[in-house]
Design a protein around this motif. Structure first.
Motif, PDB file in Angstrom:
ATOM      1  N   GLY A 264      17.676  -4.841 -10.185  1.00  0.00           N
ATOM      2  CA  GLY A 264      16.936  -3.749  -9.750  1.00  0.00           C
ATOM      3  C   GLY A 264      17.158  -3.243  -8.364  1.00  0.00           C
ATOM      4  O   GLY A 264      16.646  -2.216  -7.789  1.00  0.00           O
ATOM      5  N   PHE A 265      18.377  -3.869  -7.796  1.00  0.00           N
ATOM      6  CA  PHE A 265      18.751  -3.501  -6.334  1.00  0.00           C
ATOM      7  C   PHE A 265      20.154  -3.665  -6.571  1.00  0.00           C
ATOM      8  O   PHE A 265      20.830  -4.404  -7.021  1.00  0.00           O
ATOM      9  CB  PHE A 265      18.009  -4.209  -5.304  1.00  0.00           C
ATOM     10  CG  PHE A 265      18.693  -3.923  -3.856  1.00  0.00           C
ATOM     11  CD1 PHE A 265      18.192  -2.938  -3.328  1.00  0.00           C
ATOM     12  CD2 PHE A 265      19.836  -4.596  -3.334  1.00  0.00           C
ATOM     13  CE1 PHE A 265      18.806  -2.419  -1.994  1.00  0.00           C
ATOM     14  CE2 PHE A 265      20.289  -4.380  -2.189  1.00  0.00           C
ATOM     15  CZ  PHE A 265      19.938  -3.207  -1.610  1.00  0.00           C
ATOM     16  N   PRO A 266      21.092  -2.599  -5.905  1.00  0.00           N
ATOM     17  CA  PRO A 266      20.662  -1.355  -5.315  1.00  0.00           C
ATOM     18  C   PRO A 266      20.375  -0.336  -6.323  1.00  0.00           C
ATOM     19  O   PRO A 266      20.776  -0.461  -7.537  1.00  0.00           O
ATOM     20  CB  PRO A 266      21.845  -1.001  -4.559  1.00  0.00           C
ATOM     21  CG  PRO A 266      23.056  -1.743  -5.154  1.00  0.00           C
ATOM     22  CD  PRO A 266      22.539  -2.977  -6.002  1.00  0.00           C
ATOM     23  N   ARG A 267      19.603   0.760  -5.929  1.00  0.00           N
ATOM     24  CA  ARG A 267      19.432   1.787  -7.000  1.00  0.00           C
ATOM     25  C   ARG A 267      19.663   3.270  -6.504  1.00  0.00           C
ATOM     26  O   ARG A 267      19.475   4.035  -6.861  1.00  0.00           O
ATOM     27  CB  ARG A 267      17.716   1.707  -7.212  1.00  0.00           C
ATOM     28  CG  ARG A 267      17.280   1.020  -8.472  1.00  0.00           C
ATOM     29  CD  ARG A 267      15.897   1.161  -8.454  1.00  0.00           C
ATOM     30  NE  ARG A 267      15.216   1.133  -9.666  1.00  0.00           N
ATOM     31  CZ  ARG A 267      14.703  -0.196 -10.262  1.00  0.00           C
ATOM     32  NH1 ARG A 267      14.784  -1.213  -9.801  1.00  0.00           N
ATOM     33  NH2 ARG A 267      13.976   0.087 -11.504  1.00  0.00           N
ATOM     34  N   THR A 268      20.309   3.284  -5.401  1.00  0.00           N
ATOM     35  CA  THR A 268      20.572   4.417  -4.741  1.00  0.00           C
ATOM     36  C   THR A 268      22.031   4.126  -3.794  1.00  0.00           C
ATOM     37  O   THR A 268      22.379   2.894  -3.749  1.00  0.00           O
ATOM     38  CB  THR A 268      19.783   5.004  -3.770  1.00  0.00           C
ATOM     39  OG1 THR A 268      19.723   4.217  -2.583  1.00  0.00           O
ATOM     40  CG2 THR A 268      18.353   5.414  -4.294  1.00  0.00           C
TER      41      THR A 268
ATOM     42  N   GLN B 179       0.721  -1.192   0.060  1.00  0.00           N
ATOM     43  CA  GLN B 179      -0.042  -0.002   0.074  1.00  0.00           C
ATOM     44  C   GLN B 179       0.921   1.400  -0.033  1.00  0.00           C
ATOM     45  O   GLN B 179       0.512   2.282  -0.743  1.00  0.00           O
ATOM     46  CB  GLN B 179      -0.881   0.003   1.187  1.00  0.00           C
ATOM     47  CG  GLN B 179      -1.933  -1.164   1.101  1.00  0.00           C
ATOM     48  CD  GLN B 179      -2.978  -1.010   2.259  1.00  0.00           C
ATOM     49  OE1 GLN B 179      -3.041  -0.114   3.147  1.00  0.00           O
ATOM     50  NE2 GLN B 179      -3.476  -2.246   2.422  1.00  0.00           N
ATOM     51  N   LYS B 180       2.136   1.016   0.668  1.00  0.00           N
ATOM     52  CA  LYS B 180       3.031   2.220   0.606  1.00  0.00           C
ATOM     53  C   LYS B 180       3.669   2.415  -0.660  1.00  0.00           C
ATOM     54  O   LYS B 180       3.999   3.774  -1.128  1.00  0.00           O
ATOM     55  CB  LYS B 180       3.830   2.107   1.907  1.00  0.00           C
ATOM     56  CG  LYS B 180       3.416   2.279   3.254  1.00  0.00           C
ATOM     57  CD  LYS B 180       4.621   2.311   4.214  1.00  0.00           C
ATOM     58  CE  LYS B 180       3.931   2.141   5.546  1.00  0.00           C
ATOM     59  NZ  LYS B 180       5.265   1.556   6.684  1.00  0.00           N
ATOM     60  N   ALA B 181       3.821   1.440  -1.277  1.00  0.00           N
ATOM     61  CA  ALA B 181       4.551   1.398  -2.709  1.00  0.00           C
ATOM     62  C   ALA B 181       3.916   1.701  -3.680  1.00  0.00           C
ATOM     63  O   ALA B 181       4.511   2.147  -4.607  1.00  0.00           O
ATOM     64  CB  ALA B 181       5.374   0.116  -2.719  1.00  0.00           C
TER      65      ALA B 181
ATOM     66  N   PRO C 210      11.091   4.531  -1.052  1.00  0.00           N
ATOM     67  CA  PRO C 210      12.020   4.804   0.116  1.00  0.00           C
ATOM     68  C   PRO C 210      13.144   3.588   0.367  1.00  0.00           C
ATOM     69  O   PRO C 210      12.576   2.723   0.350  1.00  0.00           O
ATOM     70  CB  PRO C 210      11.410   5.138   1.201  1.00  0.00           C
ATOM     71  CG  PRO C 210       9.792   5.767   0.855  1.00  0.00           C
ATOM     72  CD  PRO C 210       9.804   4.850  -0.612  1.00  0.00           C
ATOM     73  N   ASP C 211      14.281   4.266   0.508  1.00  0.00           N
ATOM     74  CA  ASP C 211      15.298   3.432   0.621  1.00  0.00           C
ATOM     75  C   ASP C 211      15.016   2.484   1.772  1.00  0.00           C
ATOM     76  O   ASP C 211      15.348   1.231   1.826  1.00  0.00           O
ATOM     77  CB  ASP C 211      16.620   3.939   1.225  1.00  0.00           C
ATOM     78  CG  ASP C 211      17.323   4.539  -0.172  1.00  0.00           C
ATOM     79  OD1 ASP C 211      17.049   4.121  -1.236  1.00  0.00           O
ATOM     80  OD2 ASP C 211      17.941   5.726  -0.050  1.00  0.00           O
ATOM     81  N   ASP C 212      14.506   3.002   3.123  1.00  0.00           N
ATOM     82  CA  ASP C 212      14.503   2.016   4.413  1.00  0.00           C
ATOM     83  C   ASP C 212      13.588   1.128   4.106  1.00  0.00           C
ATOM     84  O   ASP C 212      13.793  -0.220   4.422  1.00  0.00           O
ATOM     85  CB  ASP C 212      14.033   3.021   5.458  1.00  0.00           C
ATOM     86  CG  ASP C 212      12.943   3.661   5.124  1.00  0.00           C
ATOM     87  OD1 ASP C 212      12.336   3.904   4.079  1.00  0.00           O
ATOM     88  OD2 ASP C 212      11.886   3.947   6.255  1.00  0.00           O
ATOM     89  N   LEU C 213      12.506   1.092   3.302  1.00  0.00           N
ATOM     90  CA  LEU C 213      11.520   0.123   2.735  1.00  0.00           C
ATOM     91  C   LEU C 213      12.219  -1.045   2.037  1.00  0.00           C
ATOM     92  O   LEU C 213      11.863  -2.194   2.270  1.00  0.00           O
ATOM     93  CB  LEU C 213      10.157   0.682   2.240  1.00  0.00           C
ATOM     94  CG  LEU C 213       9.374   1.439   3.134  1.00  0.00           C
ATOM     95  CD1 LEU C 213       8.346   2.189   2.299  1.00  0.00           C
ATOM     96  CD2 LEU C 213       8.991   0.963   4.299  1.00  0.00           C
ATOM     97  N   ILE C 214      12.869  -0.567   0.902  1.00  0.00           N
ATOM     98  CA  ILE C 214      13.628  -1.454   0.190  1.00  0.00           C
ATOM     99  C   ILE C 214      14.547  -2.442   0.843  1.00  0.00           C
ATOM    100  O   ILE C 214      14.724  -3.218   0.761  1.00  0.00           O
ATOM    101  CB  ILE C 214      14.344  -0.614  -1.000  1.00  0.00           C
ATOM    102  CG1 ILE C 214      13.197   0.239  -1.869  1.00  0.00           C
ATOM    103  CG2 ILE C 214      15.158  -1.664  -1.630  1.00  0.00           C
ATOM    104  CD1 ILE C 214      12.381  -1.097  -2.633  1.00  0.00           C
ATOM    105  N   ILE C 215      15.478  -1.736   1.696  1.00  0.00           N
ATOM    106  CA  ILE C 215      16.456  -2.255   2.455  1.00  0.00           C
ATOM    107  C   ILE C 215      16.075  -3.392   3.363  1.00  0.00           C
ATOM    108  O   ILE C 215      16.510  -4.559   3.286  1.00  0.00           O
ATOM    109  CB  ILE C 215      17.303  -1.262   3.029  1.00  0.00           C
ATOM    110  CG1 ILE C 215      18.307  -0.490   2.121  1.00  0.00           C
ATOM    111  CG2 ILE C 215      18.436  -1.943   4.207  1.00  0.00           C
ATOM    112  CD1 ILE C 215      18.661   0.856   2.642  1.00  0.00           C
TER     113      ILE C 215
END
Ligand code: AMP
Length: 216
Positions: free
Chosen positions: A85-89, A47-49, A60-65
């Motif tokens: 597709g990871f990492p992207r930042t 729902q956030k994404a 956001p990074d925290d959710l992905i990590i």
């Protein structure tokens, strides 16, 4: 083995990752796929994404990590992992280093697939897939043998990714240029970055990647 596939949307990361899974028995971890399944199941993360993905921005990074670190832990017995597709930042790249160090793992290859923007737009605006079995197609380069019928499962239902629309695609390309491309120097300084011409035929790209892996 840990292999990272880098490149703009449509560079062919997913296609090459699938081939590597078959050829080497590696596990493919695609953060885009993981997020799409979170959206489908309407989980809290999904729902956030959802809106962010529809706009073509980065989640956001925290959710992905958090999400990827759970999956990497689950796959610690695998022959090897392909990160697609990871990492992207830069933040994600640094977090990955910490995660891997804790598990006594290291990055073996970071492979950048280079494709020009015109080609990306052509590739993504024509792609679609079978709704039932997931088989991927392209209007111009890989249409079903019998128009409107899936080659694999004979379904007549096809889907397009909503974020392949021209407006979202522009944002996805900007996110790549403004955020993801910045991690290339991070890996080139570490000496593990290799670039491949992603405009070449799929088989040629695959052979190049295999040469790198087999040269280990
Ligand atoms: P992809 O299937 O890799 O093109 O990813 C689809 C969308 O999911 C992207 O446009 C982002 O919104 C989101 N996404 C996937 N991977 C990441 C990531 N590593 N960091 C941030 N957002 C991501």
């Amino acid at each position: 083995m840990i292999l990272i596939l880098l490149g703009a949307p449509g560079a062919g990361k997913g296609t090459q990752a699938e081939r590597l899974v078959t050829a080497y028995g590696l596990v493919q971890l695609s953060t885009g796929e993981m997020l799409r399944s979170e959206v489908k199941s309407q989980s809290e993360l999904g729902q956030k994404a959802k809106e962010i993905m529809e706009s073509g921005e980065l989640v956001p990074d925290d959710l992905i990590i958090k999400m990827i670190s759970v999956r990497i832990s689950q796959e610690s017995d695998a022959e090897g992992i392909i990160l697609d597709g990871f990492p992207r930042t830069t933040e994600q790249a640094k977090a990955l280093d910490i995660m891997l160090k804790e598990k006594d793992l290291r990055i073996n290859h970071v492979i950048q697939l280079e494709v020009n923007e015109e080609e990306i737009v052509e590739r993504l605006s024509g792609r679609f897939s079978c709704t039932d079995c997931g088989m991927g197609y392209h209007e111009k380069f890989a249409a079903p043998v019998n128009k409107g019928i899936c080659d694999k499962c004979k379904s007549t239902n096809f889907t397009r990714r909503s974020d392949d629309s021209p407006k979202t695609l522009r944002n996805r390309l900007s996110a790549y240029k403004e955020q993801t491309a910045l991690i290339l120097p991070y890996y080139s300084t570490k000496g593990c970055l290799k670039s491949i011409d992603g405009m070449a035929e799929m088989d040629i790209v695959f052979d190049e990647i295999k040469k790198m892996i087999d040269g280990d």
